[in-house]
Design a protein around this motif. Sequence first.
Motif, PDB file in Angstrom:
ATOM      1  N   SER A  12       5.468  -2.319  -7.739  1.00  0.00           N
ATOM      2  CA  SER A  12       4.394  -1.824  -8.856  1.00  0.00           C
ATOM      3  C   SER A  12       3.563  -0.548  -8.453  1.00  0.00           C
ATOM      4  N   ASN A  13       3.236  -0.705  -7.232  1.00  0.00           N
ATOM      5  CA  ASN A  13       2.387   0.822  -6.710  1.00  0.00           C
ATOM      6  C   ASN A  13       3.255   1.690  -6.880  1.00  0.00           C
ATOM      7  N   ALA A  14       4.236   1.957  -6.352  1.00  0.00           N
ATOM      8  CA  ALA A  14       5.219   3.189  -6.286  1.00  0.00           C
ATOM      9  C   ALA A  14       5.529   3.644  -7.872  1.00  0.00           C
ATOM     10  N   TYR A  53       4.074   1.922  10.216  1.00  0.00           N
ATOM     11  CA  TYR A  53       5.001   0.793   9.642  1.00  0.00           C
ATOM     12  C   TYR A  53       5.176   0.867   8.287  1.00  0.00           C
ATOM     13  N   SER A  54       4.163   0.955   7.443  1.00  0.00           N
ATOM     14  CA  SER A  54       4.238   1.063   6.062  1.00  0.00           C
ATOM     15  C   SER A  54       4.844   2.106   5.606  1.00  0.00           C
ATOM     16  N   ASP A  93       0.836  -1.167  -0.144  1.00  0.00           N
ATOM     17  CA  ASP A  93      -0.061   0.149  -0.104  1.00  0.00           C
ATOM     18  C   ASP A  93       0.861   1.575   0.157  1.00  0.00           C
ATOM     19  N   VAL A  94       0.894   1.989  -1.149  1.00  0.00           N
ATOM     20  CA  VAL A  94       1.519   3.186  -1.424  1.00  0.00           C
ATOM     21  C   VAL A  94       0.870   4.317  -1.420  1.00  0.00           C
ATOM     22  N   SER A 153      -2.724   0.424  -3.894  1.00  0.00           N
ATOM     23  CA  SER A 153      -2.886  -0.635  -3.260  1.00  0.00           C
ATOM     24  C   SER A 153      -3.028  -1.960  -3.794  1.00  0.00           C
ATOM     25  N   SER A 154      -2.204  -3.114  -3.597  1.00  0.00           N
ATOM     26  CA  SER A 154      -2.403  -4.295  -3.881  1.00  0.00           C
ATOM     27  C   SER A 154      -3.618  -5.168  -3.452  1.00  0.00           C
TER      28      SER A 154
END
Length: 281
Positions: free
Chosen positions: A243-245, A146-147, A114-115, A233-234
């Motif tokens: 991939s998200n970034a 954390y993320s 999740d980015v 977000s995947s």
Amino acid sequence: MARRFSAPYLKEPVSGLATWARNLAVFSAVATLVSIAVVRFGFLEMRPAMATLFGALALAGVSILLALAGFAAIWQNGSRGIPRILLALLLDALILAYPAYLGWQYRTLPAIHDVTTDSIDPPKFDTLARLRVGDDVNTAVYAGLYSAERQRAAYPNIETLQVEMPVQRAYDIVLQLVNRRKWRVVDERAPQPPKREGHIEAVSRTTILSLPEDVVIRLRPDGEETRIDIRSSSRYFESDLGSNAARIAKLTEDINTAVENAPTPKAEPAAKQPAKTKAKK
């Protein structure tokens, strides 16, 4: 002369290991293609579908071991089978090259899925949150500090985008870019009073397995400018392999380019003042 030299060689038996390596490589290639189709079109639930794919890839690994053992046997006893071994190794390399690259990314990139450009107040999934339910599906709730810390260390360039144009024009540009990417738009809300906040939710798909990755874009007015925040977000797996970034970075770049090339709106002509009539004496 060629027949004289090749005849003794043709009398040698074909290595059984070489034959097994080739046959297993062909079977692995077919099984991999079938497994990709199973994942892409959702014929099975995600967990058994991915287990089928990993099993097909494991067969390619076994084929490599058999090919190496067959080569050693041929070197010792002079049996035939080198072409079969080479074919097996070629097929195995084609099958495992991309998964090996993804495995390297898994080890080097942070295990986040999740980015977002705003980790303090990330854009929220509304419509897409209803699709993110189930045992194998990642939650729509942002992972939090954390993320955010891992994202900041790996992707420091992912940040809020500020564009010098009104929020409605910025919204139109962003929605056009999303549609151009063939993402499936599930929710679009143009800026409306009193908040004048734009909201877009869409579903992107990965290239090979066509796994869904959800995107939400928020546009907020900031005076005469607009703040744009993006979250990608995947839906499956703990790691997105970058991939998200990459999706956010590319969309941000395209937004900047589109804003720079956007035509300047024509100023509305000033209203004509009514002619003054001279007062009669």
